[in-house]
Design a protein around this motif. Sequence first.
Motif, PDB file in Angstrom:
ATOM      1  N   UNK A 124      -8.028   8.486  -6.010  1.00 48.70           N
ATOM      2  CA  UNK A 124      -9.074   8.444  -6.892  1.00 48.70           C
ATOM      3  C   UNK A 124      -9.945  10.031  -6.348  1.00 48.70           C
ATOM      4  N   UNK A 125      -9.444  10.471  -5.239  1.00 48.42           N
ATOM      5  CA  UNK A 125     -10.275  11.621  -4.710  1.00 48.42           C
ATOM      6  C   UNK A 125      -9.507  12.819  -5.653  1.00 48.42           C
ATOM      7  N   UNK A 126      -8.095  12.800  -5.505  1.00 47.91           N
ATOM      8  CA  UNK A 126      -7.299  13.892  -5.917  1.00 47.91           C
ATOM      9  C   UNK A 126      -7.561  13.891  -7.566  1.00 47.91           C
ATOM     10  N   UNK A 127      -7.684  12.899  -8.140  1.00 43.08           N
ATOM     11  CA  UNK A 127      -7.665  12.837  -9.683  1.00 43.08           C
ATOM     12  C   UNK A 127      -8.452  13.824 -10.114  1.00 43.08           C
ATOM     13  N   UNK A 128      -9.723  14.102  -9.635  1.00 38.31           N
ATOM     14  CA  UNK A 128     -10.840  14.954 -10.004  1.00 38.31           C
ATOM     15  C   UNK A 128     -11.181  16.128  -9.135  1.00 38.31           C
ATOM     16  N   UNK A 129      -9.944  16.350  -8.355  1.00 39.58           N
ATOM     17  CA  UNK A 129     -10.147  17.494  -7.563  1.00 39.58           C
ATOM     18  C   UNK A 129      -9.403  18.738  -8.263  1.00 39.58           C
ATOM     19  N   UNK A 130     -10.025  19.751  -8.520  1.00 36.26           N
ATOM     20  CA  UNK A 130      -9.481  21.105  -9.072  1.00 36.26           C
ATOM     21  C   UNK A 130      -8.724  21.665  -8.208  1.00 36.26           C
ATOM     22  N   UNK A 131      -7.517  22.492  -8.859  1.00 38.83           N
ATOM     23  CA  UNK A 131      -6.869  23.504  -8.306  1.00 38.83           C
ATOM     24  C   UNK A 131      -6.028  23.099  -7.182  1.00 38.83           C
ATOM     25  N   UNK A 132      -5.145  21.754  -7.240  1.00 38.29           N
ATOM     26  CA  UNK A 132      -4.388  21.221  -6.303  1.00 38.29           C
ATOM     27  C   UNK A 132      -3.112  21.804  -6.311  1.00 38.29           C
ATOM     28  N   UNK A 133      -2.343  22.031  -5.205  1.00 38.59           N
ATOM     29  CA  UNK A 133      -1.287  22.678  -5.421  1.00 38.59           C
ATOM     30  C   UNK A 133      -0.128  21.614  -5.894  1.00 38.59           C
ATOM     31  N   UNK A 134       0.820  22.107  -6.692  1.00 43.91           N
ATOM     32  CA  UNK A 134       1.734  21.292  -7.293  1.00 43.91           C
ATOM     33  C   UNK A 134       2.648  20.720  -6.254  1.00 43.91           C
ATOM     34  N   UNK A 135       2.730  21.222  -5.151  1.00 43.59           N
ATOM     35  CA  UNK A 135       3.478  20.857  -4.026  1.00 43.59           C
ATOM     36  C   UNK A 135       2.619  19.465  -3.541  1.00 43.59           C
ATOM     37  N   UNK A 136       1.475  19.560  -3.373  1.00 42.52           N
ATOM     38  CA  UNK A 136       0.757  18.342  -2.944  1.00 42.52           C
ATOM     39  C   UNK A 136       0.729  17.369  -3.961  1.00 42.52           C
ATOM     40  N   UNK A 137       0.634  17.597  -5.193  1.00 40.70           N
ATOM     41  CA  UNK A 137       0.777  16.553  -6.114  1.00 40.70           C
ATOM     42  C   UNK A 137       2.111  15.738  -6.216  1.00 40.70           C
ATOM     43  N   UNK A 138       3.293  16.634  -6.124  1.00 38.53           N
ATOM     44  CA  UNK A 138       4.526  16.042  -5.903  1.00 38.53           C
ATOM     45  C   UNK A 138       4.725  15.387  -4.895  1.00 38.53           C
ATOM     46  N   UNK A 139       4.136  15.538  -3.576  1.00 42.77           N
ATOM     47  CA  UNK A 139       4.294  14.797  -2.602  1.00 42.77           C
ATOM     48  C   UNK A 139       3.566  13.118  -2.605  1.00 42.77           C
ATOM     49  N   UNK A 140       2.127  13.529  -3.116  1.00 43.31           N
ATOM     50  CA  UNK A 140       1.514  12.072  -3.525  1.00 43.31           C
ATOM     51  C   UNK A 140       2.193  11.000  -4.350  1.00 43.31           C
ATOM     52  N   UNK A 141       2.966  11.758  -5.416  1.00 47.09           N
ATOM     53  CA  UNK A 141       3.963  10.924  -6.337  1.00 47.09           C
ATOM     54  C   UNK A 141       5.037  10.288  -5.553  1.00 47.09           C
ATOM     55  N   UNK A 142       5.738  11.209  -4.749  1.00 50.41           N
ATOM     56  CA  UNK A 142       6.888  10.547  -3.875  1.00 50.41           C
ATOM     57  C   UNK A 142       6.300   9.488  -2.940  1.00 50.41           C
ATOM     58  N   UNK A 143       5.156   9.686  -2.395  1.00 54.58           N
ATOM     59  CA  UNK A 143       4.586   8.644  -1.359  1.00 54.58           C
ATOM     60  C   UNK A 143       4.581   7.373  -2.230  1.00 54.58           C
ATOM     61  N   UNK A 144       4.058   7.498  -3.317  1.00 55.38           N
ATOM     62  CA  UNK A 144       3.972   6.091  -4.270  1.00 55.38           C
ATOM     63  C   UNK A 144       5.353   5.468  -4.343  1.00 55.38           C
ATOM     64  N   UNK A 145       6.432   6.171  -4.710  1.00 54.63           N
ATOM     65  CA  UNK A 145       7.689   5.479  -4.783  1.00 54.63           C
ATOM     66  C   UNK A 145       7.892   5.013  -3.466  1.00 54.63           C
ATOM     67  N   UNK A 146       7.799   5.678  -2.410  1.00 54.92           N
ATOM     68  CA  UNK A 146       8.252   5.196  -0.954  1.00 54.92           C
ATOM     69  C   UNK A 146       7.480   4.100  -0.346  1.00 54.92           C
ATOM     70  N   UNK A 147       6.021   3.907  -0.889  1.00 52.05           N
ATOM     71  CA  UNK A 147       5.497   2.673  -0.475  1.00 52.05           C
ATOM     72  C   UNK A 147       5.650   1.385  -1.293  1.00 52.05           C
ATOM     73  N   UNK A 148       6.203   1.553  -2.609  1.00 54.50           N
ATOM     74  CA  UNK A 148       6.492   0.614  -3.380  1.00 54.50           C
ATOM     75  C   UNK A 148       7.986  -0.092  -2.655  1.00 54.50           C
ATOM     76  N   UNK A 149       9.023   0.966  -2.527  1.00 55.64           N
ATOM     77  CA  UNK A 149      10.276   0.608  -2.024  1.00 55.64           C
ATOM     78  C   UNK A 149      10.101   0.082  -0.411  1.00 55.64           C
ATOM     79  N   UNK A 150       9.203   0.482   0.232  1.00 56.89           N
ATOM     80  CA  UNK A 150       8.809  -0.231   1.681  1.00 56.89           C
ATOM     81  C   UNK A 150       8.423  -1.780   1.243  1.00 56.89           C
ATOM     82  N   UNK A 151       7.963  -1.887   0.348  1.00 55.87           N
ATOM     83  CA  UNK A 151       7.118  -3.405  -0.059  1.00 55.87           C
ATOM     84  C   UNK A 151       8.256  -4.283  -0.668  1.00 55.87           C
ATOM     85  N   UNK A 152       8.989  -3.559  -1.733  1.00 54.12           N
ATOM     86  CA  UNK A 152       9.859  -4.363  -2.472  1.00 54.12           C
ATOM     87  C   UNK A 152      11.255  -3.486  -2.798  1.00 54.12           C
ATOM     88  N   UNK A 153      12.210  -3.486  -1.950  1.00 50.37           N
ATOM     89  CA  UNK A 153      13.236  -2.687  -2.186  1.00 50.37           C
ATOM     90  C   UNK A 153      14.034  -2.806  -3.623  1.00 50.37           C
TER      91      UNK A 153
END
Length: 265
Positions: A124-153
């Motif tokens: 929610x904070x990142x969605x309206x924060x300007x000039x975020x680095x592409x690397x940080x955005x990719x890291x947050x997307x990867x985190x979503x995948x890993x959290x879901x796989x942790x809960x449900x392989x």
Amino acid sequence: MNKVENNSGIIHACYTEATRAGEHFIEDPGISCIISGSMTAFDGTVAHTFLPGDVVLYRKNILARFSKQPANGKPFESVAVLLDQPLLLELSKDFGEKATPRTEKSFNTYHSNELLINYFDSLRLLSHTKNLSPALLQLKKKEAVLLLLQQDPSAAQLLFDFSIPGKIDLEAFMNQHYKFNVSLPQLAYLTGRSLASFKRDFEKIFSLSPNRWIQRRRLQEAYYLINDKKRKPKDVFLEVGFETLSHFSYAFKKQFGLNPSAIGI
């Protein structure tokens, strides 16, 4: 007031009024968390309803129609992350996940745990924060995948499906998806055909061009809903795939010789 902020695929939506988001051809998987209000997603077969606290994982290569409603004095609010194939391919290699047999299930639903709640709060904070680095955005997307796989392989079935649609039963597909306003090339792709093959096979099966058959089928369904189910034309035209009431009324009268409001009187 309706507001949507999209920061490179991290999307924060807030609607104070009910909205119908239209039809979408979903090309890549995504994960959405419902914060308040409710969301309904129709995939051609089932209308799925998602409530506050639900985390929704949807697969690629589906058609879906979304509607979003405020509830209990609160707006509809959601946070979503879109996952592109290069990112998922990278994760599948880095973490040893293999492509799995394709599932036909459109959505997986999870109730958010503490880890997921904290994760989506950070989005929610990142969605309206300007000039975020592409690397940080990719890291947050990867985190979503890993959290879901942790809960449900088994979520890997939706996340790591890198196949393209194979040739399927065209008649069954069209009878399920004729209400969706998507292009003929997209329909052809989803049935595993080139556009030329799609049109050729379509006319062999239905003896009409795709556009003429789709309109006729929508009007037949509208007639049934108005005459048999006693629905009002203004409540039907969007559901069956027309974009305006005036166009629907014109096409309906041309097909049946009566205005839709005159049916059943």
